[in-house]
Design a protein around this motif. Structure first.
Motif, PDB file in Angstrom:
ATOM      1  N   LEU A   1       1.294  -1.249  -0.026  1.00 39.17           N
ATOM      2  CA  LEU A   1       0.022   0.014   0.088  1.00 39.17           C
ATOM      3  C   LEU A   1       0.837   1.462   0.040  1.00 39.17           C
ATOM      4  CD1 LEU A   1      -3.044  -1.246   2.768  1.00 39.17           C
ATOM      5  CD2 LEU A   1      -3.028  -0.618   0.121  1.00 39.17           C
ATOM      6  N   TYR A   2       1.785   1.376   0.788  1.00 37.25           N
ATOM      7  CA  TYR A   2       2.472   2.546   0.594  1.00 37.25           C
ATOM      8  C   TYR A   2       4.540   2.062   0.905  1.00 37.25           C
ATOM      9  CZ  TYR A   2      -1.346   3.573   3.746  1.00 37.25           C
ATOM     10  OH  TYR A   2      -2.882   3.317   4.493  1.00 37.25           O
ATOM     11  N   PRO A   3       4.717   2.074  -0.580  1.00 36.22           N
ATOM     12  CA  PRO A   3       5.620   1.533  -1.376  1.00 36.22           C
ATOM     13  C   PRO A   3       7.049   2.302  -1.103  1.00 36.22           C
ATOM     14  CG  PRO A   3       4.550   2.004  -2.857  1.00 36.22           C
ATOM     15  CD  PRO A   3       4.030   1.696  -1.526  1.00 36.22           C
ATOM     16  N   GLU A   4       6.846   3.756  -0.328  1.00 31.65           N
ATOM     17  CA  GLU A   4       8.202   4.484  -0.418  1.00 31.65           C
ATOM     18  C   GLU A   4       8.740   4.632   1.690  1.00 31.65           C
ATOM     19  OE1 GLU A   4       4.839   5.112  -0.593  1.00 31.65           O
ATOM     20  OE2 GLU A   4       4.345   6.947   0.138  1.00 31.65           O
ATOM     21  N   TYR A   5       7.545   3.475   1.954  1.00 32.18           N
ATOM     22  CA  TYR A   5       8.052   4.059   3.490  1.00 32.18           C
ATOM     23  C   TYR A   5       9.555   2.466   3.550  1.00 32.18           C
ATOM     24  CZ  TYR A   5       5.201   7.165   4.273  1.00 32.18           C
ATOM     25  OH  TYR A   5       4.525   8.617   4.256  1.00 32.18           O
TER      26      TYR A   5
ATOM     27  N   GLY B   1       8.535  -2.024  10.053  1.00 30.32           N
ATOM     28  CA  GLY B   1       7.920  -0.468  10.759  1.00 30.32           C
ATOM     29  C   GLY B   1       8.966  -0.321  11.814  1.00 30.32           C
ATOM     30  N   TYR B   2      10.290  -0.387  11.971  1.00 30.05           N
ATOM     31  CA  TYR B   2      11.016   0.061  12.363  1.00 30.05           C
ATOM     32  C   TYR B   2      11.943   1.155  12.845  1.00 30.05           C
ATOM     33  CZ  TYR B   2      10.294  -4.274  15.758  1.00 30.05           C
ATOM     34  OH  TYR B   2      10.397  -5.363  16.740  1.00 30.05           O
ATOM     35  N   GLY B   3      12.560   2.079  13.397  1.00 28.60           N
ATOM     36  CA  GLY B   3      13.060   2.934  12.856  1.00 28.60           C
ATOM     37  C   GLY B   3      14.052   2.715  12.812  1.00 28.60           C
ATOM     38  N   THR B   4      14.370   2.923  12.224  1.00 28.22           N
ATOM     39  CA  THR B   4      14.935   2.598  11.150  1.00 28.22           C
ATOM     40  C   THR B   4      15.475   4.075  10.157  1.00 28.22           C
ATOM     41  OG1 THR B   4      14.691   1.782   8.826  1.00 28.22           O
ATOM     42  CG2 THR B   4      15.221  -0.024  10.081  1.00 28.22           C
ATOM     43  N   LYS B   5      17.074   4.379   9.297  1.00 28.05           N
ATOM     44  CA  LYS B   5      17.202   5.712   8.895  1.00 28.05           C
ATOM     45  C   LYS B   5      16.299   5.356   7.942  1.00 28.05           C
ATOM     46  CE  LYS B   5      20.977   7.877   7.126  1.00 28.05           C
ATOM     47  NZ  LYS B   5      21.165   8.332   5.968  1.00 28.05           N
ATOM     48  N   GLN B   6      16.140   4.606   7.046  1.00 26.99           N
ATOM     49  CA  GLN B   6      14.970   4.350   5.384  1.00 26.99           C
ATOM     50  C   GLN B   6      13.885   5.035   5.812  1.00 26.99           C
ATOM     51  OE1 GLN B   6      14.528   0.539   3.967  1.00 26.99           O
ATOM     52  NE2 GLN B   6      13.115   1.491   2.340  1.00 26.99           N
ATOM     53  N   HIS B   7      13.283   4.404   7.664  1.00 23.32           N
ATOM     54  CA  HIS B   7      11.753   5.007   7.927  1.00 23.32           C
ATOM     55  C   HIS B   7      11.694   5.956   7.995  1.00 23.32           C
ATOM     56  CE1 HIS B   7       8.542   3.499  10.514  1.00 23.32           C
ATOM     57  NE2 HIS B   7       7.759   3.975   9.332  1.00 23.32           N
ATOM     58  N   ARG B   8      12.631   6.511   9.308  1.00 29.29           N
ATOM     59  CA  ARG B   8      12.808   8.314   9.643  1.00 29.29           C
ATOM     60  C   ARG B   8      12.959   9.105   8.627  1.00 29.29           C
ATOM     61  NH1 ARG B   8      13.842   8.430  15.357  1.00 29.29           N
ATOM     62  NH2 ARG B   8      13.664   7.381  15.793  1.00 29.29           N
ATOM     63  N   GLU B   9      13.841   9.109   7.434  1.00 32.86           N
ATOM     64  CA  GLU B   9      13.479   9.456   6.012  1.00 32.86           C
ATOM     65  C   GLU B   9      12.336   9.632   5.599  1.00 32.86           C
ATOM     66  OE1 GLU B   9      18.345   9.488   5.202  1.00 32.86           O
ATOM     67  OE2 GLU B   9      17.498   8.382   4.077  1.00 32.86           O
ATOM     68  N   ALA B  10      12.113   8.557   5.482  1.00 30.05           N
ATOM     69  CA  ALA B  10      10.794   8.280   4.561  1.00 30.05           C
ATOM     70  C   ALA B  10       9.791   9.433   5.286  1.00 30.05           C
ATOM     71  CB  ALA B  10      10.304   6.993   3.834  1.00 30.05           C
ATOM     72  N   LEU B  11       9.625   9.009   6.755  1.00 29.77           N
ATOM     73  CA  LEU B  11       8.519   9.983   7.160  1.00 29.77           C
ATOM     74  C   LEU B  11       9.247  11.775   6.900  1.00 29.77           C
ATOM     75  CD1 LEU B  11       8.597   7.904  10.218  1.00 29.77           C
ATOM     76  CD2 LEU B  11       6.410   9.008   9.604  1.00 29.77           C
ATOM     77  N   LEU B  12       9.923  11.733   7.043  1.00 34.19           N
ATOM     78  CA  LEU B  12      10.273  13.588   6.975  1.00 34.19           C
ATOM     79  C   LEU B  12       9.986  13.914   5.498  1.00 34.19           C
ATOM     80  CD1 LEU B  12      13.223  13.416   8.867  1.00 34.19           C
ATOM     81  CD2 LEU B  12      11.119  14.165   9.400  1.00 34.19           C
ATOM     82  N   SER B  13      10.468  13.334   4.867  1.00 35.15           N
ATOM     83  CA  SER B  13       9.597  13.390   3.429  1.00 35.15           C
ATOM     84  C   SER B  13       8.131  12.894   2.916  1.00 35.15           C
ATOM     85  CB  SER B  13      10.682  12.413   2.440  1.00 35.15           C
ATOM     86  OG  SER B  13      11.775  12.403   2.328  1.00 35.15           O
TER      87      SER B  13
ATOM     88  N   LYS C   1       3.157  10.849   7.673  1.00 33.88           N
ATOM     89  CA  LYS C   1       2.237   9.488   8.261  1.00 33.88           C
ATOM     90  C   LYS C   1       1.676   9.595   7.342  1.00 33.88           C
ATOM     91  CE  LYS C   1      -0.111  11.882  11.766  1.00 33.88           C
ATOM     92  NZ  LYS C   1      -1.364  11.074  11.517  1.00 33.88           N
ATOM     93  N   VAL C   2       1.372   7.980   7.726  1.00 31.97           N
ATOM     94  CA  VAL C   2       0.859   6.979   6.822  1.00 31.97           C
ATOM     95  C   VAL C   2      -1.057   6.516   8.332  1.00 31.97           C
ATOM     96  CG1 VAL C   2       1.490   7.145   4.689  1.00 31.97           C
ATOM     97  CG2 VAL C   2       1.639   5.159   6.584  1.00 31.97           C
ATOM     98  N   ASP C   3      -1.760   5.894   7.737  1.00 28.97           N
ATOM     99  CA  ASP C   3      -2.463   5.403   8.031  1.00 28.97           C
ATOM    100  C   ASP C   3      -1.601   4.687   9.819  1.00 28.97           C
ATOM    101  OD1 ASP C   3      -4.782   6.810   7.170  1.00 28.97           O
ATOM    102  OD2 ASP C   3      -5.412   5.258   6.331  1.00 28.97           O
ATOM    103  N   CYS C   4      -1.006   3.648   8.616  1.00 25.67           N
ATOM    104  CA  CYS C   4      -0.828   2.459  10.028  1.00 25.67           C
ATOM    105  C   CYS C   4       0.226   2.963  10.841  1.00 25.67           C
ATOM    106  CB  CYS C   4      -0.081   1.413   8.643  1.00 25.67           C
ATOM    107  SG  CYS C   4       1.055   1.044   8.344  1.00 25.67           S
ATOM    108  N   HIS C   5       0.360   4.208  11.234  1.00 27.85           N
ATOM    109  CA  HIS C   5       1.540   4.725  11.716  1.00 27.85           C
ATOM    110  C   HIS C   5       1.045   5.279  12.839  1.00 27.85           C
ATOM    111  CE1 HIS C   5       4.305   5.648   8.082  1.00 27.85           C
ATOM    112  NE2 HIS C   5       5.665   5.051   9.364  1.00 27.85           N
ATOM    113  N   ARG C   6       2.087   4.557  13.953  1.00 29.14           N
ATOM    114  CA  ARG C   6       1.355   5.430  15.679  1.00 29.14           C
ATOM    115  C   ARG C   6       2.135   6.483  16.130  1.00 29.14           C
ATOM    116  NH1 ARG C   6       4.285  -0.657  18.042  1.00 29.14           N
ATOM    117  NH2 ARG C   6       3.517  -2.066  16.406  1.00 29.14           N
ATOM    118  N   ASN C   7       1.078   7.593  16.162  1.00 29.04           N
ATOM    119  CA  ASN C   7       0.810   9.078  16.091  1.00 29.04           C
ATOM    120  C   ASN C   7       2.050   8.971  17.273  1.00 29.04           C
ATOM    121  OD1 ASN C   7      -0.520   9.277  13.545  1.00 29.04           O
ATOM    122  ND2 ASN C   7      -2.568   9.769  14.924  1.00 29.04           N
TER     123      ASN C   7
END
Length: 208
Positions: free
Chosen positions: A164-168, A175-187, A190-196
């Protein structure tokens, strides 16, 4: 390994012959649910010699053992989703997922006298006999089997989110807080499956 496995089986027998093991996966990630599993060992088969804490097994071995466990154990699965995690916090959501896993196990007709829980907490709002086992996924065969079921189930959910969200990159980091994931979040935000409730330090004050 076989000697170690005998130790894990004997560990369970110290609590009797009618026990289940409970473990969870996904307390730490920034996205996705927390998944719990409850497992009762029915038939001990040779492949169980490979069972260990799911975090110490390769993904390939976990996938292989997943099917072996389903074929030789009684298994329940419970899930608490991202919104529930935000609403009641991750610890209470973990207990909720564990209670649901037990309910799922019972719905299949499984009976047991004692639940062994991985970690240092008994399950809240659960009134039946239970004992927690610190580092239980490396001591108890039933808990270790539950850890594999929970981990594989959750990983498969995250692979679906990746579609659903290939860019993440959810299929890779789950879903762990890797560098790739954090950079995708900043770019991309968030999407629906993220924990606010897990994102405040990363995205604040941008999105909150």
């Amino acid at each position: 390994m076989k000697e170690n496995k005998s130790i894990m089986l004997e560990f369970d027998k110290e609590y009797g012959n009618n026990i289940i093991g409970i473990d969870e996966a996904g307390r730490g990630p920034l996205a996705g649910p927390v998944v719990a599993s409850a497992v009762k060992i029915i038939n001990y088969v040779e492949e169980f010699d490979m069972i260990n804490d799911s975090k110490k097994l390769t993904e390939k071995k976990r996938e292989f053992l997943f099917d072996i466990i389903l074929a030789n154990c009684e298994v329940g699965v419970g899930i608490a989703n991202e919104k529930e995690i935000d609403d009641i916090n991750i610890l209470n959501a973990t207990f909720l997922a564990m209670r649901r896993a037990v309910e799922d196990l019972k719905a299949g007709g499984t009976e047991f006298e004692l639940a062994l829980i991985d970690g240092n907490h008994k399950i809240r709002e659960y009134d039946e006999p239970q004992e927690f086992v610190i580092k239980g996924d490396g001591k108890s065969l039933a808990i270790a089997a539950a850890s594999i079921i929970a981990k594989v189930t959750r990983d498969r959910i995250m692979v679906k989110y990746d579609e659903l969200y290939p860019e993440y990159g959810f299929a890779k980091h789950k879903g762990y807080g890797t560098k790739q994931h954090r950079e995708a979040l900043l770019s991309h935000g968030k999407v629906d499956c993220h924990r606010n409730s897990f994102l405040t330090k990363i995205l604040a004050p941008t999105l909150f």
